[in-house]
Motif scaffolding. Structure first.
Motif: not given
Length: 207
Positions: A44-54, A71-73, A85-95
């Motif tokens: 219920a308490t998730r946050s998403v950040t996107t990081q991109q680096q060349a 997943p890895v593509t 490009t990394s889409r990182l999903t955190d939650s209240a129980l794990g960062r």
């Protein structure tokens, strides 16, 4: 007929066993409820950040991904630089933490979400654009997650504890492909696939 004294001595032991059984059942129920509550809070308490680096492809011959869930593509493209490009999903129980470093010709992407990674639903979704005919080898080791690689021409090693492995339009050498729970599928160029236990191998079409 059994003497009454013998019957009286057995009753406390039977009662103790019943009480112990009930206590164990209550503990199991409490543990299941606690797990469900933690899972619900994490979802219920998730946050998403996107990081991109060349990264300039020159000087990088190996791509390594270590740890993490998600997943890895990897797709081979016609471009000069390698883009992560990394889409990182955190939650209240794990960062989740993701680090990238280049050393001695190897680009290493390290992902860590701690001991509660699976329970917390924290994850990292990596999408990588790989310049054609530059990277010689891929070494991917995941805690869990599907792996998809398209158009790669070098050496590859993949291990995931829980997930599918799919190589399409592949023309390199397989060092190792391993999944504890999932399927493995390899398609070589323009190919027809055939199934064998635990492995799907695509043989090139006869011309």
């Amino acid at each position: 007929m059994e003497p009454s004294g013998l019957s009286t001595r057995r009753e406390p032991r039977v009662a103790w066993r019943r009480s112990a059984g009930r206590a164990v059942g209550v503990l199991v129920l409490v543990a299941l409820l606690l797990t469900a509550v933690l899972w619900t809070i994490g979802a219920a308490t998730r946050s998403v950040t996107t990081q991109q680096q060349a990264f300039p492809a020159a000087g990088i011959d190996t791509l390594r991904i270590d740890g993490g869930a998600g997943p890895v593509t990897i797709v081979v493209v016609d471009r000069a630089d390698l883009v992560v490009t990394s889409r990182l999903t955190d939650s209240a129980l794990g960062r989740i933490a993701s680090r990238r470093a280049v050393s001695q010709g190897t680009l290493t992407i390290t992902t860590d979400c701690g001991s509660r990674c699976r329970a917390s639903k924290a994850s990292a979704d990596h999408q990588i654009a790989l310049p054609r005919a530059t990277i010689e080898s891929l070494v991917l080791t995941l805690a869990s997650g599907d792996v998809r690689v398209d158009g790669f021409e070098g050496d590859i090693e993949v291990a995931t504890s829980d997930g599918d492995i799919f190589l399409s339009d592949f023309s390199g050498e397989v060092t190792r492909l391993r999944t504890a729970r999932g399927i493995i599928r390899v398609e070589i160029g323009d190919a027809d696939a055939r199934q064998v236990p635990g492995w799907v191998y695509a043989a090139p079409r006869s011309r």
